[in-house]
Design a protein around this motif. Structure first.
Motif, PDB file in Angstrom:
ATOM      1  N   PRO A  41      -2.475 -53.225  -8.862  1.00  0.00           N
ATOM      2  CA  PRO A  41      -2.917 -54.624  -8.758  1.00  0.00           C
ATOM      3  C   PRO A  41      -1.874 -55.655  -9.174  1.00  0.00           C
ATOM      4  O   PRO A  41      -2.190 -56.847  -9.247  1.00  0.00           O
ATOM      5  N   LEU A  42      -0.626 -55.227  -9.428  1.00  0.00           N
ATOM      6  CA  LEU A  42       0.404 -56.203  -9.811  1.00  0.00           C
ATOM      7  C   LEU A  42       0.680 -57.162  -8.645  1.00  0.00           C
ATOM      8  O   LEU A  42       0.529 -56.804  -7.487  1.00  0.00           O
ATOM      9  N   ALA A  43       1.116 -58.355  -9.000  1.00  0.00           N
ATOM     10  CA  ALA A  43       1.547 -59.297  -7.960  1.00  0.00           C
ATOM     11  C   ALA A  43       2.771 -58.720  -7.259  1.00  0.00           C
ATOM     12  O   ALA A  43       3.531 -57.943  -7.854  1.00  0.00           O
ATOM     13  N   ASP A  44       2.956 -59.101  -5.991  1.00  0.00           N
ATOM     14  CA  ASP A  44       4.016 -58.503  -5.174  1.00  0.00           C
ATOM     15  C   ASP A  44       5.390 -58.502  -5.836  1.00  0.00           C
ATOM     16  O   ASP A  44       6.088 -57.492  -5.832  1.00  0.00           O
ATOM     17  N   THR A  45       5.772 -59.645  -6.425  1.00  0.00           N
ATOM     18  CA  THR A  45       7.123 -59.714  -7.006  1.00  0.00           C
ATOM     19  C   THR A  45       7.258 -58.753  -8.175  1.00  0.00           C
ATOM     20  O   THR A  45       8.252 -58.024  -8.294  1.00  0.00           O
TER      21      THR A  45
END
Ligand code: BES
Ligand code: MN
Ligand code: ZN
Length: 529
Positions: A41-45
């Protein structure tokens, strides 16, 4: 004897940035071209920067490899943790099997022991995946420190709070989470019983522990509430009662010990049962071999010899905690096998409950004697099936190694249990009972001896036990199929797998493992559907 520690396990669908925990765990698989960061679930960056540095960090994706990284800005968790999931199998969506998820979650939680709270961001797109991650965590959150004297060692507690990050809503995942909590508690209780030294765990104290286990009105649940609807009934046979009713197997094996044998019956009885299954467990609280004494090096680990009985007790409790619509009766055959002036001798003849006689040629083949009593007693109630589970033979390890249990018995039941093990993610293998196995037990003086052919020892022991399985009431004796007359029966030999003598791996600790709890629970669940 059973630890009251239970990790709190919840499914969370709050944003990962707001998840408060000491550690946030991500999965890394071993891909064909190197490590692969699994869906998270981490943000893309953020995800990209972790993925790009995997190789430089030395992450390989190998199972059990764990790396701790500093937390990322904007996150409420102190550290990021990468856990290896093993090779992608390609057999399942996303390439990660449910068992690989279970092991990765369990490995991370086990290795992070000492932290208070852990958030697991492993693939959790389906209810099955959420359940597997939660189960793994419940199995990994385990330690056995009761017998340490130092405060420091005793304070090394397992992770107490686990959140499984998922996009699924609570109402979809809550069933899988509560099931994982119940099964986890059963597995850990089994390990506790196996790990408890024989100085404290002997037939009488084991029977008392089972009574407490059944009494406890509070079943562990995800939210900490109580769920158990059905009541567990427990009956204990004392030595005197065993004598009165003629349980010659338990009495013969137990007579060399200062601590007399017990038989325990534990029952889960729902109001409209779809079936009645009897479980019979070997409960030799210590196996010295008796007068056929084991060598010193084979005697250590023999506190494990009650693992079958422990499994039966915890599975019956799990059946009640899960409100399974199946009547389950557990039979625990408890004795301590010791050499002494009162011990049974090789060449003694004993009478098993129900009347069959056995010439005891080797007092170290004691498991089959106490199990014979239990199988006959279980059969008197005419259950729909009898499943026995025992650390029965060293030959099990010769045949299947230390991690794969063996299942033998009536073909259909054996295959159903094999399928249940596959569904549960446990390693079990079907084995035959050769036609010549029974004649190896022919005795000159009694109905049977307790010592069969040396070769195929695991299979021969099964042939011995089969002799004590009752016929189905009203079954035709002249049936063309000789097995057709008997109550369907299967035998599980867990001699090696019940106890991990090597290092910990996945969710499996050193020492007691709790194997086959999941398989038996899964089997009972299939009957309810
Ligand atoms: N409890 C042992 C079997 C066992 C051995 C379990 C090693 C776990 C690890 C059992 O009672 C036993 O002693 N079996 C004998 C039978 C033999 C005398 C026919 C064995 O396997 O050697
Ligand atoms: Mn033995
Ligand atoms: Zn034994």
């Amino acid at each position: 004897m059973i630890n009251d520690f239970h990790p709190t396990i919840t499914a969370t669908n709050t944003a990962v940035e707001k998840t408060e925990a000491d550690a946030l765990v991500l999965g890394v698989a071993k891909g064909p071209q190197g490590p692969i960061l699994l869906p998270n679930p981490l943000a893309d960056t953020a995800a990209e920067s972790v993925a790009d540095s995997l190789e430089a960090l030395g992450a390989t994706g190998a199972a059990d490899q764990m790396l701790r990284l500093p937390g990322v800005e904007g996150f409420a968790t102190q550290i990021l943790v990468l856990i290896g999931v093993g090779p992608l199998t390609g057999e399942v969506t996303g390439g990660v099997s449910l068992e690989a998820l279970r092991r990765a979650a369990g490995s991370a939680v086990r290795q992070l022991g000492g932290l208070d709270s852990v958030a697991l961001a492993l693939p959790s797109a389906s209810v099955e995946e959420v359940g597997a991650v939660a189960e793994g965590a419940a199995f990994g959150a385990y330690s056995f420190t009761r017998y340490r004297s130092s405060e420091e060692a005793r304070s090394k507690t397992p992770v107490a709070m686990v959140s499984v990050l998922t996009e699924l809503k609570d109402r979809h995942t809550s069933g899988a989470i509560s099931r994982a909590v119940v099964v986890g508690s059963a597995v850990r209780a089994t390990r506790d019983l196996v790990n408890t030294p024989p100085s404290d765990l002997y037939p009488e104290s084991f029977a008392n522990t089972v009574s407490t286990l059944a009494d406890r009105s509070k079943a562990p649940t995800a939210g900490g509430g109580t769920t158990r609807a059905g009541k567990l009934k427990v009956k204990v046979w004392t030595e005197k009662e065993l004598e009165k009713e003629g349980f010659g197997g338990l009495l013969g094996v137990g007579q060399g010990s200062a601590r007399p044998p017990r038989l325990v019956r534990i029952e889960h009885s729902p109001s409209k049962p779809v079936a009645h299954i009897a479980l019979v467990g070997k409960g030799i609280t210590f196996d010295s071999g008796g007068l056929s004494l084991k060598p010193a090096t084979s005697m250590t680990t023999m506190k494990l010899d009650m693992g079958g009985a422990a499994t039966v007790a915890t599975v019956v409790r799990a059946a009640a905690d899960l409100n399974l619509p199946v009547k389950v009766t557990g039979w625990l055959c408890l004795a301590e096998n010791m050499p002494s002036a009162t011990a049974q001798r090789p060449e003694d003849v004993i009478t098993i409950y129900g009347g069959k006689t056995v010439e005891v040629l080797n007092t170290d083949a004691e498991g089959r004697l106490v199990m014979a009593d239990g199988i006959v007693a279980a059969g008197e109630e005419q259950p729909d099936a009898i499943i026995d589970i025992a650390t029965l033979t060293g030959a099990q390890m010769v045949a299947l190694g230390s991690r794969t249990s063996g299942v033998m018995g009536q073909d259909a039941l054996r295959d159903t249990i094999f399928a249940a093990a596959e569904a549960a993610g446990e390693s079990l293998w079907p084995m035959p009972i050769p036609e010549e196995a029974r004649s190896g037990f022919d005795s000159d003086v009694a109905d049977l001896t307790n010592l069969g052919d040396r070769f195929g020892g695991m299979l021969n022991a099964a042939a011995f036990l089969r002799e004590f399985v009752a016929d189905r009431e009203g079954a035709q004796k002249d049936s063309l199929d000789p097995e057709g007359a008997r109550i369907p029966w299967a035998h599980l030999d867990i001699a090696g797998p019940s106890f991990n003598e090597k290092g910990p791996y996945g969710y499996t600790p050193k020492a007691g493992t709790g194997v086959m709890v999941r398989t038996l629970v899964s089997y009972l669940e299939t009957l309810g559907h």
